[in-house]
Design an enzyme around this catalytic site. Structure first.
Site, PDB file in Angstrom:
ATOM      1  N   HIS A 118       0.848  -1.243   0.024  1.00 16.48           N
ATOM      2  CA  HIS A 118       0.060   0.178  -0.006  1.00 16.48           C
ATOM      3  C   HIS A 118       0.698   1.265  -0.018  1.00 16.48           C
ATOM      4  CE1 HIS A 118      -3.594  -2.066   2.041  1.00 16.48           C
ATOM      5  NE2 HIS A 118      -3.173  -2.624   1.074  1.00 16.48           N
ATOM      6  N   GLU A 136       0.933   4.025   1.846  1.00 17.65           N
ATOM      7  CA  GLU A 136       1.445   4.076   2.859  1.00 17.65           C
ATOM      8  C   GLU A 136       2.553   3.275   3.653  1.00 17.65           C
ATOM      9  OE1 GLU A 136      -1.658   3.341   2.013  1.00 17.65           O
ATOM     10  OE2 GLU A 136      -3.122   4.193   3.782  1.00 17.65           O
ATOM     11  N   CYS A 154      -1.982  -0.509   7.587  1.00 19.90           N
ATOM     12  CA  CYS A 154      -1.348   0.823   7.391  1.00 19.90           C
ATOM     13  C   CYS A 154      -1.488   1.738   8.638  1.00 19.90           C
ATOM     14  CB  CYS A 154      -1.725   1.574   6.322  1.00 19.90           C
ATOM     15  SG  CYS A 154      -1.652   0.798   4.656  1.00 19.90           S
ATOM     16  N   CYS A 206      -6.065   1.970   5.798  1.00 19.00           N
ATOM     17  CA  CYS A 206      -6.557   0.685   6.525  1.00 19.00           C
ATOM     18  C   CYS A 206      -6.137   0.123   7.851  1.00 19.00           C
ATOM     19  CB  CYS A 206      -6.224  -0.480   5.403  1.00 19.00           C
ATOM     20  SG  CYS A 206      -4.555  -1.113   5.335  1.00 19.00           S
TER      21      CYS A 206
END
Length: 153
Positions: A57, A59, A90, A87
């Site tokens: 992701h 992040e 993260c 999420c």
């Protein structure tokens, strides 16, 4: 344009680039503000398909890059700008990295981990909770996601 707008603009550009690669359009920018002179440590967009890595992701990628650059697992004094509410995975990485602030664009009622879902930073077991500011350029961030998924249908 203030600094927050500028960094979110950069995150939106990373999200658009992710969409061009066929990735879910989420972009992130990690900024070090601890020295008094802000500087971007890392910027990236989702790369889960490209890297065949479900943890890639935006992040996670910028946290990993900034930690490698600074040679520290603790990124205190750093701020994260991301186009979508992080999420739970993260959000936990943000806590472990000890980021100071999180600025996000669109909320994620289905998969978010900060203001939706498990609300990780509100849990008594959360060791470090950053300051969180949502809704930064929310309409543009949301439009990127809506357009991307509309094109998939």
């Amino acid at each position: 344009m203030n600094a927050t707008d500028s960094y979110m603009e950069q995150a939106l550009a990373e999200a658009a680039a992710a969409a061009q690669r066929g990735e879910v359009p989420v972009g992130a920018v990690l900024v070090d503000g601890s020295s008094g002179a802000e500087r971007v440590l890392a910027a990236d967009g989702n790369r889960t398909i490209e890297l065949a890595d479900p943890t890639a992701h935006a992040e996670m990628l910028v946290i990993r890059a900034a930690a490698a650059l600074t040679k520290s697992a603790r990124l205190t004094g750093c701020d994260l700008y991301v186009t979508l509410e992080p999420c739970p995975m993260c959000a936990q990485a943000i806590s472990f990295a000890r980021l100071q602030r999180v600025y996000y664009g669109a909320p994620d009622p289905k998969g978010g981990g900060i203001d939706h879902g498990p609300r990780l930073y509100a849990q008594p077991t959360c060791y470090h909770a950053p300051e969180v500011y949502g809704g930064i350029d929310e309409s543009r961030a949301g439009a990127l996601l809506r357009d991307f998924f509309a094109g998939k249908r």
